[in-house]
Write an enzyme that holds these catalytic residues in place. Structure first.
Site, PDB file in Angstrom:
ATOM      1  N   ARG A  68     -10.167  -0.788  14.767  1.00 27.76           N
ATOM      2  CA  ARG A  68      -9.980   0.042  13.587  1.00 27.76           C
ATOM      3  C   ARG A  68     -10.906  -0.539  12.529  1.00 27.76           C
ATOM      4  O   ARG A  68     -12.093  -0.247  12.531  1.00 27.76           O
ATOM      5  CB  ARG A  68      -8.492   0.048  13.187  1.00 27.76           C
ATOM      6  CG  ARG A  68      -8.140   1.155  12.232  1.00 27.76           C
ATOM      7  CD  ARG A  68      -6.655   1.215  11.943  1.00 27.76           C
ATOM      8  NE  ARG A  68      -6.153   0.028  11.244  1.00 27.76           N
ATOM      9  CZ  ARG A  68      -4.938  -0.070  10.734  1.00 27.76           C
ATOM     10  NH1 ARG A  68      -4.085   0.935  10.838  1.00 27.76           N
ATOM     11  NH2 ARG A  68      -4.554  -1.165  10.114  1.00 27.76           N
ATOM     12  N   TYR A 123      18.314  29.218   7.079  1.00 26.30           N
ATOM     13  CA  TYR A 123      17.229  29.893   7.794  1.00 26.30           C
ATOM     14  C   TYR A 123      17.511  29.951   9.284  1.00 26.30           C
ATOM     15  O   TYR A 123      17.941  28.958   9.878  1.00 26.30           O
ATOM     16  CB  TYR A 123      15.903  29.168   7.579  1.00 26.30           C
ATOM     17  CG  TYR A 123      15.265  29.447   6.236  1.00 26.30           C
ATOM     18  CD1 TYR A 123      14.921  30.738   5.855  1.00 26.30           C
ATOM     19  CD2 TYR A 123      15.001  28.403   5.360  1.00 26.30           C
ATOM     20  CE1 TYR A 123      14.330  30.984   4.628  1.00 26.30           C
ATOM     21  CE2 TYR A 123      14.404  28.633   4.139  1.00 26.30           C
ATOM     22  CZ  TYR A 123      14.066  29.930   3.767  1.00 26.30           C
ATOM     23  OH  TYR A 123      13.483  30.169   2.562  1.00 26.30           O
ATOM     24  N   MET A 182      13.200  23.794   2.379  1.00 26.80           N
ATOM     25  CA  MET A 182      12.223  23.024   1.597  1.00 26.80           C
ATOM     26  C   MET A 182      12.903  22.202   0.498  1.00 26.80           C
ATOM     27  O   MET A 182      12.588  21.034   0.293  1.00 26.80           O
ATOM     28  CB  MET A 182      11.196  23.962   0.966  1.00 26.80           C
ATOM     29  CG  MET A 182      10.091  23.237   0.228  1.00 26.80           C
ATOM     30  SD  MET A 182       8.942  24.352  -0.584  1.00 26.80           S
ATOM     31  CE  MET A 182       8.196  25.171   0.812  1.00 26.80           C
ATOM     32  N   LYS A 230       0.840  -1.201   0.000  1.00 23.25           N
ATOM     33  CA  LYS A 230       0.000   0.000   0.000  1.00 23.25           C
ATOM     34  C   LYS A 230       0.875   1.251   0.000  1.00 23.25           C
ATOM     35  O   LYS A 230       2.089   1.155   0.231  1.00 23.25           O
ATOM     36  CB  LYS A 230      -0.909  -0.028   1.228  1.00 23.25           C
ATOM     37  CG  LYS A 230      -0.141  -0.063   2.530  1.00 23.25           C
ATOM     38  CD  LYS A 230      -1.002  -0.547   3.687  1.00 23.25           C
ATOM     39  CE  LYS A 230      -0.209  -0.477   4.994  1.00 23.25           C
ATOM     40  NZ  LYS A 230      -0.923  -1.111   6.095  1.00 23.25           N
TER      41      LYS A 230
HETATM   42  C1  LIG Z   1      -0.133  -2.003   6.700  1.00 19.89           C
HETATM   43  C2  LIG Z   1      -0.664  -3.320   7.101  1.00 19.89           C
HETATM   44  C3  LIG Z   1       0.190  -4.418   7.231  1.00 19.89           C
HETATM   45  C4  LIG Z   1       1.690  -4.293   7.186  1.00 19.89           C
HETATM   46  O1  LIG Z   1       2.124  -3.736   8.422  1.00 19.89           O
HETATM   47  P1  LIG Z   1       3.658  -3.441   8.759  1.00 19.89           P
HETATM   48  O2  LIG Z   1       3.617  -2.980  10.165  1.00 19.89           O
HETATM   49  O3  LIG Z   1       4.115  -2.390   7.818  1.00 19.89           O
HETATM   50  O4  LIG Z   1       4.408  -4.704   8.585  1.00 19.89           O
HETATM   51  C5  LIG Z   1      -0.382  -5.649   7.463  1.00 19.89           C
HETATM   52  N1  LIG Z   1      -1.733  -5.785   7.590  1.00 19.89           N
HETATM   53  C6  LIG Z   1      -2.575  -4.744   7.503  1.00 19.89           C
HETATM   54  C7  LIG Z   1      -4.024  -4.951   7.672  1.00 19.89           C
HETATM   55  C8  LIG Z   1      -2.059  -3.471   7.275  1.00 19.89           C
HETATM   56  O5  LIG Z   1      -2.898  -2.432   7.214  1.00 19.89           O
END
Ligand SMILES: *Cc1c(COP(=O)(O)O)cnc(C)c1O
Length: 343
Positions: A127, A243, A291, A36
C-alpha cells in the site's frame, strides 16, 4: 441553538482504559493513537485531549487538513500520507511530521530543507511506503528520521505474513538514523512482544473495536448512540410498518419511531435485527431502517412517550456483523447529525 434529537454517548473512562490496556500489552514500547478520520468518527480533538491526559504522546492522522485541526494544541502529530506539493506550506510550519512514503516525497522534503520526519517502509502490504531494498540502497541516508514504521496487512488473522513482515522490518534495525521503530496497529499489539518494537499505533481498539477475539477481554465499548422518540403508535394485528412493509404485527404492538436512520450510520442491516434499550427493557427494531427514522417495539416499556430517549445496542463486533460491514466502517460511518456527548 437547537438540541439534536440524536446523540453519541462517548465514554471517557472506557477510552482511556482501552488505551491503558493497549499500552500495557505493548510492553516496553510506547503506545500512540491513530486519530485519523476525525478520531474514527468520535472527534479527533476530544480523543487526543483525553488520551494525552492518560499519557499518550504520539498521534497519527491521514492528511494535513486533519493535522491543521489539531495544530496549536500541543500534540505530537504525524501525517501518514506524507507530503504532496500542496501540503508543503502546512508541513514547513511544523504543525506535524510527515510520514514520507515515496522517493519523490523524500526528495521534496530534502529539497525544502524539512527537518525531522517519519518514514513508512513497505514490508509486503504493497500500500504505502518505500521498498526495503530502497532503504538498503541508502535512500534514507542523512534524513533526520524520528520513527521508521511499517504496517501489517493481516494482523487480525493468524497468517504467516505477520512473521514475514516483522522479520523484514526487524532487518532494518540500525540501517537508518531512526530514533524509533513502529509496526503494530491494534491487532498487531495482540501478536506479542515481537511486534511491539518501540512504538505501537492502535486505532480501532481504542474506540471499542475488537480486531481479534483474543483482545475481547481488554477492550471496552466507548460509543453508544441514543435517539429520541418522535412518535408513538399502536399497530393492530396484521398492520405492517416501514418501507416495503418488512414487518407485520401478529398481535397488537406498541411502537415508537426514533429520530435516527442510515444517514446517521444506523445502517439498513439493523432492519428487524437491531435493538434499543431503556434500563433492562429490550426494544427490538421492527421493519426497515429509513434514512432518518427507525421503528422499535416498545412492548417491554409501553410507558415511553414522545421526547423520551433510548440507547441503541452498538457493541462493535455485533454491530458490524448486523450491518454486514467491518467494525472500522461502522465507527467511521457515524454521522454528523449526532451531538457528541462525552461523559
Ligand atoms: C489506521 C492505521 C493504524 C491504526 O490501525 P487500527 O487497525 O485501527 O488499529 C496504524 N497504522 C497505520 C499506518 C494506519 O494507517
Amino acid at each position: 441553538m437547537t438540541v439534536a434529537p440524536l446523540r453519541l454517548r462517548l465514554d471517557t473512562a472506557a477510552l482511556t482504559a482501552n488505551w491503558r490496556a493497549l499500552d500495557a500489552l505493548s510492553g516496553s514500547a510506547a503506545c500512540g493513537a491513530a486519530i485519523k478520520a476525525n478520531g474514527y468518527g468520535l472527534g479527533a480533538v476530544e480523543v487526543a485531549e483525553r488520551l494525552a491526559r492518560a499519557g499518550c504522546r504520539d498521534f497519527f492522522v491521514a492528511t494535513w487538513g486533519e493535522a491543521e485541526r489539531l495544530a496549536g494544541l500541543g500534540f505530537d502529530v504525524a501525517v501518514l500520507h506524507g507530503v504532496r506539493d500542496e501540503d508543503m506550506a502546512a508541513a514547513m510550519r511544523g504543525i506535524a511530521r510527515p510520514v514520507l512514503n515515496t522517493a519523490a516525497q523524500i526528495t521534496r522534503w530534502r529539497d525544502a530543507g524539512g527537518g525531522r520526519c517519519d518514514v513508512m517502509v513497505d514490508t509486503g502490504m504493497n500500500r504505502l511506503g518505500v521498498a526495503v531494498a530502497e532503504v538498503c540502497d541508502g535512500l534514507l541516508d542523512g534524513l533526520a528520521i524520528d520513527t521508521l514504521m511499517s504496517h501489517l496487512a493481516c494482523a487480525d488473522e493468524d497468517d504467516a505474513m505477520n512473521a514475514r513482515q516483522a522479520a523484514a522490518f526487524r532487518a532494518l534495525a540500525g540501517r537508518t538514523a531512526a530514533r524509533r521503530l513502529s509496526l503494530a496497529n491494534s491487532a498487531g499489539i495482540a501478536l506479542g512482544a515481537d511486534y511491539a518494537f518501540d512504538l505501537t499505533r492502535p486505532g480501532l481498539a481504542l474506540y471499542g473495536g475488537v480486531p481479534r477475539d483474543d483482545m475481547a477481554g481488554a477492550v471496552r465499548q466507548v460509543v453508544t448512540p441514543e435517539a429520541q422518540i418522535l412518535q408513538r403508535r399502536t399497530l393492530r394485528a396484521g398492520d405492517s410498518i416501514g418501507y416495503n412493509a418488512l414487518f407485520t404485527a401478529s398481535v397488537p404492538t406498541e411502537v415508537a419511531i426514533l429520530n435516527i436512520g442510515y444517514a446517521d450510520g444506523y445502517w439498513r442491516g439493523f432492519s428487524n435485527t437491531g435493538c434499543a434499550r431503556v434500563g433492562a427493557a429490550a426494544l427490538p427494531v421492527i421493519g426497515r431502517v429509513s434514512m432518518d427514522l427507525t421503528a422499535i417495539s416498545v412492548a417491554a416499556a409501553p410507558e415511553l412517550g414522545e421526547g423520551d430517549w433510548v440507547a441503541l445496542d452498538y457493541a462493535l463486533p455485533a454491530a458490524a456483523a448486523a450491518a454486514g460491514m467491518s467494525q472500522y466502517e461502522v465507527l467511521t460511518g457515524l454521522g454528523a447529525r449526532f451531538e457528541r456527548d462525552w461523559t
